[in-house]
Design a protein around this motif. Sequence first.
Motif, PDB file in Angstrom:
ATOM      1  N   ASP A  21      38.739  48.677  25.922  1.00 39.39           N
ATOM      2  CA  ASP A  21      39.524  50.257  26.002  1.00 39.39           C
ATOM      3  C   ASP A  21      40.539  50.545  27.016  1.00 39.39           C
ATOM      4  OD1 ASP A  21      37.267  49.862  23.612  1.00 39.39           O
ATOM      5  OD2 ASP A  21      35.994  50.679  25.352  1.00 39.39           O
ATOM      6  N   ILE A  22      39.944  50.272  28.384  1.00 37.91           N
ATOM      7  CA  ILE A  22      40.847  50.418  29.341  1.00 37.91           C
ATOM      8  C   ILE A  22      42.166  50.801  28.962  1.00 37.91           C
ATOM      9  CG2 ILE A  22      40.375  48.732  30.566  1.00 37.91           C
ATOM     10  CD1 ILE A  22      41.153  52.119  31.808  1.00 37.91           C
ATOM     11  N   SER A  23      42.290  48.720  28.090  1.00 38.64           N
ATOM     12  CA  SER A  23      43.897  48.810  28.417  1.00 38.64           C
ATOM     13  C   SER A  23      44.916  49.737  27.176  1.00 38.64           C
ATOM     14  CB  SER A  23      44.017  47.106  27.378  1.00 38.64           C
ATOM     15  OG  SER A  23      43.653  47.295  26.197  1.00 38.64           O
ATOM     16  N   ARG A  24      44.453  50.776  26.492  1.00 39.95           N
ATOM     17  CA  ARG A  24      44.510  50.888  25.064  1.00 39.95           C
ATOM     18  C   ARG A  24      45.352  52.801  25.998  1.00 39.95           C
ATOM     19  NH1 ARG A  24      40.940  48.083  22.138  1.00 39.95           N
ATOM     20  NH2 ARG A  24      39.266  49.453  22.907  1.00 39.95           N
ATOM     21  N   GLU A  25      44.511  52.359  27.154  1.00 44.10           N
ATOM     22  CA  GLU A  25      44.425  53.809  28.337  1.00 44.10           C
ATOM     23  C   GLU A  25      46.456  53.682  28.252  1.00 44.10           C
ATOM     24  OE1 GLU A  25      42.832  56.134  27.853  1.00 44.10           O
ATOM     25  OE2 GLU A  25      41.713  55.602  26.863  1.00 44.10           O
ATOM     26  N   SER A  26      47.019  55.061  28.437  1.00 47.09           N
ATOM     27  CA  SER A  26      48.548  54.853  29.178  1.00 47.09           C
ATOM     28  C   SER A  26      49.342  54.470  30.363  1.00 47.09           C
ATOM     29  CB  SER A  26      48.965  56.345  29.276  1.00 47.09           C
ATOM     30  OG  SER A  26      48.464  57.741  29.293  1.00 47.09           O
ATOM     31  N   ASP A  27      47.528  55.424  31.195  1.00 48.46           N
ATOM     32  CA  ASP A  27      48.082  54.828  32.596  1.00 48.46           C
ATOM     33  C   ASP A  27      47.138  53.372  33.007  1.00 48.46           C
ATOM     34  OD1 ASP A  27      45.290  55.443  32.140  1.00 48.46           O
ATOM     35  OD2 ASP A  27      45.218  56.551  33.998  1.00 48.46           O
ATOM     36  N   PHE A  28      46.730  52.519  32.149  1.00 50.36           N
ATOM     37  CA  PHE A  28      46.192  51.269  32.348  1.00 50.36           C
ATOM     38  C   PHE A  28      46.844  50.272  33.349  1.00 50.36           C
ATOM     39  CE2 PHE A  28      46.041  46.541  30.543  1.00 50.36           C
ATOM     40  CZ  PHE A  28      45.104  46.268  31.341  1.00 50.36           C
ATOM     41  N   LYS A  29      48.213  50.376  33.432  1.00 49.01           N
ATOM     42  CA  LYS A  29      48.903  49.265  34.010  1.00 49.01           C
ATOM     43  C   LYS A  29      49.342  49.765  35.230  1.00 49.01           C
ATOM     44  CE  LYS A  29      51.061  45.853  30.812  1.00 49.01           C
ATOM     45  NZ  LYS A  29      51.713  44.942  29.704  1.00 49.01           N
ATOM     46  N   THR A  30      49.347  51.257  35.471  1.00 55.29           N
ATOM     47  CA  THR A  30      49.271  52.181  36.274  1.00 55.29           C
ATOM     48  C   THR A  30      48.639  51.716  37.696  1.00 55.29           C
ATOM     49  OG1 THR A  30      50.628  53.876  35.381  1.00 55.29           O
ATOM     50  CG2 THR A  30      49.794  54.322  37.278  1.00 55.29           C
ATOM     51  N   HIS A  31      47.351  51.139  37.408  1.00 53.50           N
ATOM     52  CA  HIS A  31      46.587  51.287  38.824  1.00 53.50           C
ATOM     53  C   HIS A  31      45.850  49.741  38.832  1.00 53.50           C
ATOM     54  CE1 HIS A  31      46.696  55.515  39.134  1.00 53.50           C
ATOM     55  NE2 HIS A  31      46.344  55.914  37.901  1.00 53.50           N
ATOM     56  N   LEU A  32      46.683  48.668  37.980  1.00 53.40           N
ATOM     57  CA  LEU A  32      45.750  47.629  37.681  1.00 53.40           C
ATOM     58  C   LEU A  32      46.663  46.320  38.367  1.00 53.40           C
ATOM     59  CD1 LEU A  32      44.660  45.730  35.424  1.00 53.40           C
ATOM     60  CD2 LEU A  32      46.812  45.155  34.381  1.00 53.40           C
ATOM     61  N   ASN A  33      45.291  46.701  39.746  1.00 53.69           N
ATOM     62  CA  ASN A  33      46.400  45.199  40.679  1.00 53.69           C
ATOM     63  C   ASN A  33      46.510  46.108  41.869  1.00 53.69           C
ATOM     64  OD1 ASN A  33      45.337  42.428  38.619  1.00 53.69           O
ATOM     65  ND2 ASN A  33      43.920  43.493  39.679  1.00 53.69           N
ATOM     66  N   LYS A  34      46.218  47.396  41.993  1.00 52.10           N
ATOM     67  CA  LYS A  34      48.167  47.940  42.577  1.00 52.10           C
ATOM     68  C   LYS A  34      47.135  48.149  43.728  1.00 52.10           C
ATOM     69  CE  LYS A  34      51.187  47.293  39.699  1.00 52.10           C
ATOM     70  NZ  LYS A  34      51.296  48.896  38.736  1.00 52.10           N
ATOM     71  N   TYR A  35      45.887  48.164  44.204  1.00 47.68           N
ATOM     72  CA  TYR A  35      45.003  48.781  45.810  1.00 47.68           C
ATOM     73  C   TYR A  35      44.731  47.665  47.000  1.00 47.68           C
ATOM     74  CZ  TYR A  35      45.894  53.551  42.692  1.00 47.68           C
ATOM     75  OH  TYR A  35      46.801  54.159  42.152  1.00 47.68           O
ATOM     76  N   ASP A  36      44.405  47.663  47.911  1.00 43.93           N
ATOM     77  CA  ASP A  36      43.985  47.086  48.692  1.00 43.93           C
ATOM     78  C   ASP A  36      42.337  48.034  48.550  1.00 43.93           C
ATOM     79  OD1 ASP A  36      45.532  45.925  50.147  1.00 43.93           O
ATOM     80  OD2 ASP A  36      46.286  47.472  51.722  1.00 43.93           O
ATOM     81  N   VAL A  37      41.359  46.537  48.076  1.00 44.39           N
ATOM     82  CA  VAL A  37      40.229  46.962  48.049  1.00 44.39           C
ATOM     83  C   VAL A  37      39.369  46.595  48.933  1.00 44.39           C
ATOM     84  CG1 VAL A  37      38.644  46.521  46.268  1.00 44.39           C
ATOM     85  CG2 VAL A  37      40.489  46.922  45.029  1.00 44.39           C
TER      86      VAL A  37
END
Length: 210
Positions: A77-93
Amino acid sequence: MGRFVNPDNSAFQVALNSPIYVDKTGLLEYTNSVLNTTEAYICNSRPRRFGKSYAANMLAAYYSKGCDSEEMFSGLDISRESDFKTHLNKYDVIHLDIQWFLANCDNVDNVVAFITKSVQAELREIYPGVLPEEETSLSESLSRIKHIVGQKFIIIIDEWDVLIRDEAANKKVQEKYINFLRAMFKGTEPTKYIQLAYLTGILPIKKEKT
């Protein structure tokens, strides 16, 4: 990638490999919407076997810089959101399982120190020269990294309440752990270095000293 800082996505892959998989990536749509806001502090208190750890692993797989999860989330489901790639694997976790630390610590009195030392060792590898060698709290380390490098963190703590449950009679350990949580999340300074905080447990949060 590290064990606790910027982990890989293998734990979530186990869930995807299971015969019965329920898409709960709608949670990611919500967490994306509250990133870096006053609503970005989430405590998920639910009964056992409710999928809390699975959700925590999903969050780590989606946000962590330590992996490439685009194919893993493709079609969900998340892959259909407009900001899916905006936050994908972008953060120090930072992903912590307190049950694991308790089980692997030689002395329950040292659990907080064990957590701190383990995470700081990986932070020093990621940000060499930023943290002092002398002992400091984890909250101070994250604050220092934000101040010097400008990097915020997503913090995921699974089984946050295990020390409260299993060490109910050990007031010294409880107080040390509660002070650790208080330093990490309470007040103005944590808002400077936390992008999102997600804690899971089975105990409700009580409005009292603990």
